[in-house]
Design an enzyme around this catalytic site. Sequence first.
Site, mmCIF file in Angstrom:
data_model
loop_
_atom_site.group_PDB
_atom_site.id
_atom_site.type_symbol
_atom_site.label_atom_id
_atom_site.label_comp_id
_atom_site.label_asym_id
_atom_site.label_seq_id
_atom_site.Cartn_x
_atom_site.Cartn_y
_atom_site.Cartn_z
ATOM 1 N N GLY A 1 34.511 43.316 51.146
ATOM 2 C CA GLY A 1 33.995 43.364 52.511
ATOM 3 C C GLY A 1 32.509 43.642 52.640
ATOM 4 N N THR A 2 31.728 43.289 51.615
ATOM 5 C CA THR A 2 30.284 43.557 51.776
ATOM 6 C C THR A 2 29.652 42.606 52.803
ATOM 7 O OG1 THR A 2 29.649 42.168 49.884
ATOM 8 C CG2 THR A 2 30.042 44.510 49.444
ATOM 9 N N ASN A 3 30.169 41.378 52.895
ATOM 10 C CA ASN A 3 29.679 40.485 53.961
ATOM 11 C C ASN A 3 30.088 41.009 55.326
ATOM 12 O OD1 ASN A 3 28.321 37.763 53.130
ATOM 13 N ND2 ASN A 3 29.839 38.188 51.538
ATOM 14 N N MET B 1 41.075 35.297 51.358
ATOM 15 C CA MET B 1 41.599 34.518 50.229
ATOM 16 C C MET B 1 42.823 33.665 50.547
ATOM 17 S SD MET B 1 39.458 35.084 47.901
ATOM 18 C CE MET B 1 40.190 34.599 46.348
ATOM 19 N N LYS B 2 43.184 33.564 51.822
ATOM 20 C CA LYS B 2 44.347 32.732 52.177
ATOM 21 C C LYS B 2 43.867 31.423 52.809
ATOM 22 C CE LYS B 2 47.438 35.885 51.186
ATOM 23 N NZ LYS B 2 48.409 35.745 50.129
ATOM 24 N N ILE B 3 44.712 30.415 52.699
ATOM 25 C CA ILE B 3 44.379 29.130 53.325
ATOM 26 C C ILE B 3 44.980 29.121 54.732
ATOM 27 C CG2 ILE B 3 44.649 26.616 53.179
ATOM 28 C CD1 ILE B 3 43.267 27.411 50.719
ATOM 29 N N LEU B 4 44.139 28.891 55.721
ATOM 30 C CA LEU B 4 44.627 28.832 57.105
ATOM 31 C C LEU B 4 45.096 27.411 57.412
ATOM 32 C CD1 LEU B 4 41.811 30.973 58.706
ATOM 33 C CD2 LEU B 4 44.221 31.637 58.458
ATOM 34 N N ASN C 1 33.098 29.972 57.449
ATOM 35 C CA ASN C 1 33.331 30.634 56.158
ATOM 36 C C ASN C 1 32.026 30.679 55.384
ATOM 37 O OD1 ASN C 1 34.842 31.678 53.905
ATOM 38 N ND2 ASN C 1 34.770 29.638 52.973
ATOM 39 N N HIS D 1 30.644 30.541 51.349
ATOM 40 C CA HIS D 1 31.081 30.231 49.978
ATOM 41 C C HIS D 1 29.882 30.379 49.038
ATOM 42 C CE1 HIS D 1 33.562 28.446 46.880
ATOM 43 N NE2 HIS D 1 32.502 27.735 46.528
HETATM 44 C C1 GRF Z 1 31.651 36.314 49.020
HETATM 45 O O1 GRF Z 1 30.789 36.237 47.947
HETATM 46 C C2 GRF Z 1 31.962 34.959 49.594
HETATM 47 O O2 GRF Z 1 31.063 34.000 49.210
HETATM 48 C C3 GRF Z 1 33.301 34.614 49.026
HETATM 49 O O3 GRF Z 1 33.955 35.825 48.839
HETATM 50 C C4 GRF Z 1 33.003 36.848 48.604
HETATM 51 C C5 GRF Z 1 33.416 38.035 49.395
HETATM 52 O O4 GRF Z 1 32.659 39.160 49.082
HETATM 53 N N1 GRF Z 1 33.989 33.708 49.915
HETATM 54 P P1 GRF Z 1 32.719 40.441 50.009
HETATM 55 O O5 GRF Z 1 34.183 40.810 50.160
HETATM 56 O O6 GRF Z 1 32.079 40.084 51.308
HETATM 57 O O7 GRF Z 1 31.956 41.492 49.262
#
Ligand code: GRF
Length: 185
Positions: free
Chosen positions: A14-16, A88-91, A105, A107
């Site tokens: 969850g750092t994002n 990590m799930k596909i919607l 999203n 990536h």
């Molecule tokens: C991110 O690096 C994003 O690109 C990918 O999953 C990672 C999630 O990192 N989809 P965090 O949980 O936000 O730290």
Amino acid sequence: MVKKNACVFISGTGTNLKALIKSSREYNFPININCIVSSTKKADGLNFAKIYKIPYYILNLNNQLNFQSVLQKLKGNNVSLICLAGYMKILKKNFLNKFNGKIINIHPSLLPKHKGLDAYKKVLESKEKITGCTVHYVNEKLDSGKKILQKKVFISSNDNEKTLKARVQQAEYRAYAEAVIKLFK
Ligand code: GRF
């Protein structure tokens, strides 16, 4: 500024999410994160929900009752944008249709290169000199929706997955914030 409500979907660290919450607390940022959804109650990122006092829901896509109930919560929260951040799930279509064009999203590669899991490994194996991250709309195909914004990151010959990830994630935090601003301009 009247902010739109947004929900962040997570599965892990969850750092994002944390970076988005911090941006959202700035007066001129276009969204207010008023709920968080996690695919698991074990996600470390849920600590940010607690720290920042944001309600969260656990979404189990295999449980119809739970699915409907979370859907109701999102409607009730008047969510205008869903930001997937390490979700990590596909919607599937039944969910995407409910929030048509409102799900984005991030990536960790310059899409369309290196879709899916293990992006850093794929990037390093490719021997490319530049990578980065992409914020894009979500559709039914993995990491394939229309691009909103990309940020580049140089790859050093000494990089391993850990060092590269650390730098790409710094770019991600800026990219996600800028992409959200771009969407509401
Ligand atoms: C991110 O690096 C994003 O690109 C990918 O999953 C990672 C999630 O990192 N989809 P965090 O949980 O936000 O730290």
